[in-house]
Design an enzyme around this catalytic site. Sequence first.
Site, PDB file in Angstrom:
ATOM      1  N   SER A  51       0.918  -1.191  -0.252  1.00  0.00           N
ATOM      2  CA  SER A  51       0.132  -0.130   0.041  1.00  0.00           C
ATOM      3  C   SER A  51       0.814   1.160  -0.173  1.00  0.00           C
ATOM      4  CB  SER A  51      -0.928   0.047   1.189  1.00  0.00           C
ATOM      5  OG  SER A  51      -0.140   0.054   2.457  1.00  0.00           O
ATOM      6  N   LYS A  64       0.840   4.903   6.753  1.00  0.00           N
ATOM      7  CA  LYS A  64       0.538   5.642   5.727  1.00  0.00           C
ATOM      8  C   LYS A  64       1.211   6.836   5.616  1.00  0.00           C
ATOM      9  CE  LYS A  64      -2.991   2.823   4.681  1.00  0.00           C
ATOM     10  NZ  LYS A  64      -3.016   1.984   3.634  1.00  0.00           N
TER      11      LYS A  64
END
Length: 301
Positions: A72, A142
């Site tokens: 990701s 993230k």
Amino acid sequence: MGDVAVGARSGRDEGEERPDDAVERDADEDGTAARAHRSFWKELPLLIGIALLLALLIKTFLVQAFSIPSDSMQDTLQRGDRVLVDKLTPWFGSEPERGEVVVFHDPANWLSGEPTPEPNIVQKALSWIGLMPSAEEKDLIKRTIAIGGDTVECKKGGPVVVNGKELDEPYIFPGNTPCDDAPFGPITVPKGKIWVMGDHRQNSQDSRYHMQDSTQGFVPVDKVVGRAVVIAWPLTRWSTLPVPATFDQPGIGNQAAATALGLGASGLAPVGLGPAALGLVGAVPLVMWRRQKLTGGRTAR
């Protein structure tokens, strides 16, 4: 004459080494070596104990290593990378800053459905002191896009916009769009929260996909573990993780420096080797210092 002869003979006796002296000296040296050998094994438990304590303190307050298990955050982070996370800065009241790659605890069951193995007692103990990954911790990694008070949006076909400023995002995975898979906004980020997105935009279950959750896609600052600052392993990928220049453009208004880390929606595995190794390195000089104090500075030859 007799006195002179005796004196000369006496001088030679004092300078010569008698056989019994050599035996005594050899015995002393053997005894010293044996005591040094025994002393090492006596000190070993202390060395291990100090190393474990330092590892726990380092893991808790300074730095922790995490393993990247998903795609990701490509291409910034690859599957299998080990990153070092700064955990110290948040202790001084610092909060995440725009552009930082942060690690955070799962805020609202983002990792539901991900398998979580049940560790045994030994595994729990070792993970608690940082000697092995924790199977129970659910952390993500993230990039922080917006912080409390910011307005953020992204329309289909357009760039991400923060406080009216378009972001130039060269870190986005090649071939991806900024948000065509899940456009959003405009949204105002509440105080004490951050908005996060993965660099592999079309393969990241980030804030955009959790707007219906209890946190509305925002990550509470108190869930942030720290900021990922270095890719430490493999050595061929060693590099720092700086804040991209686009977040410094006038008008966005970077606030206080932060400390946060994050990983994609497939979870993040803590790695205990870093704190353990640092703990061992720190324990050795302490034990050696203690041994030198106890032996009065003597060394075995």
